[in-house]
Design an enzyme around this catalytic site. Structure first.
Site, PDB file in Angstrom:
ATOM      1  N   SER A   1      -6.959   0.905 -22.126  1.00 18.86           N
ATOM      2  CA  SER A   1      -7.200   2.000 -22.150  1.00 18.86           C
ATOM      3  C   SER A   1      -6.097   2.374 -23.548  1.00 18.86           C
ATOM      4  CB  SER A   1      -6.754   3.209 -21.363  1.00 18.86           C
ATOM      5  OG  SER A   1      -4.829   2.933 -21.090  1.00 18.86           O
TER       6      SER A   1
ATOM      7  N   HIS B   1       0.206   7.856 -23.661  1.00 19.11           N
ATOM      8  CA  HIS B   1      -1.171   7.338 -24.288  1.00 19.11           C
ATOM      9  C   HIS B   1      -1.522   7.328 -25.816  1.00 19.11           C
ATOM     10  CE1 HIS B   1      -1.916   4.769 -20.612  1.00 19.11           C
ATOM     11  NE2 HIS B   1      -2.956   4.702 -21.165  1.00 19.11           N
TER      12      HIS B   1
END
Length: 288
Positions: free
Chosen positions: A40, A265
């Site tokens: 990811s 992230h």
């Protein structure tokens, strides 16, 4: 990271939309010049807009660093990065609509990036999720409780994963013998000093511990890249000062309550910064 920062599944400009036009969709044939592999942090989970043609469960962004790099260097892209991927998903299917990522490789592939390792042994999940729970009530900022509980295990996880990373790189060269391979590391996620409790509920001691752990992971990836004749792309050093504790507009990684990406992230700016680092490495290798 055993408490891995799971590589999961923002406003977009006309230039970003153009990116989609310049690269092949994720389902394109494998005779492309640039294949992007990874988790990811590569797919850019929950950074909008979604990549056209990519499996929805992979939460792949049209403005992740592979798409931006392909646009900048004029490369045809086959991006099979997928949120939550581990090194095992290079050779085994992650979802029913996401075959093994290595199926994208062929003898005509000339450039490969791979960003993997953060999800192996649940490392990132343990580091952030479990360490955050351990430190949640640590208002007085005492010690490094998470390090005491998970330290030895997380260190061992990185060491044990090194042969798997090395084997994956060797297989890339077997499948794409003419490709130049770039191993992309993980950006700085936490501040170099202090803490930002409760935005990231970690003690100062555990922030230092997890920084050390991430550096160990990146060091392992660099060692395996060099051992296999590949280029390691350091995204950690350039991202120092843009960690998840910084203000919006400064940070390249989102905190636990994010604005424009998955928690812990890279956001749009982080993917753009990673693209800059990858483009520089490729240009130095004579690509583009």
């Amino acid at each position: 990271m055993r408490a891995r920062w799971v590589c999961l599944p923002v406003a977009v400009t006309a230039a970003a939309a153009a990116t989609i036009m310049l690269v092949a969709p994720a389902g394109a044939a494998a005779d492309t010049s640039y294949v992007a592999l990874g988790d990811s942090y590569t797919s850019a989970s929950l950074v909008s807009p979604s990549a056209s043609g990519a499996p929805a469960d992979c939460t792949q962004s049209a403005v992740n660093y592979p798409h931006l790099t392909a646009q900048a260097l004029g490369l045809q892209l086959h991006d099979v990065s997928c949120g939550g991927a581990t090194v095992s998903n290079m050779t085994t299917a992650q979802f029913s609509d996401q075959p093994p990522q290595f199926t994208a490789l062929s003898s005509s592939t000339s450039v490969v990036t791979i960003g993997i390792g953060g999800n192996d042994n649940n490392a990132f999940i343990t580091a952030v999720a479990e360490c955050g729970l351990v430190d949640l009530g640590n208002v007085l900022d005492l010690g490094a409780p998470c390090q005491q509980i998970f330290g030895a295990g997380l260190t061992q996880d990185v060491t044990s994963d090194a042969p798997n990373i090395g084997a994956a790189l060797q297989r890339i060269h077997q499948l794409s013998p003419n490709a130049k391979v770039f191993v992309v590391g993980y950006p700085d996620i936490l501040p170099q000093q202090g803490r930002c409790y409760p935005t990231i509920p970690l003690s100062t001691g555990d922030v230092a511990f997890l920084n050390s752990f991430e550096k160990q992971l990146n060091s392992m990836l660099q060692t395996e890249a060099q051992a296999n004749g590949d280029t390691f792309v350091d995204t950690y050093t350039p991202s120092i000062g843009h960690d998840a504790c910084q203000a919006p507009g400064v940070r390249w990684v989102e905190p636990l309550i994010p604005n424009n990406a998955a928690p812990i992230h890279p956001n749009t700016a982080g993917e753009a910064a990673d693209a800059h680092d990858v483009e520089a490495a490729m240009s130095a290798a004579g690509i583009g």
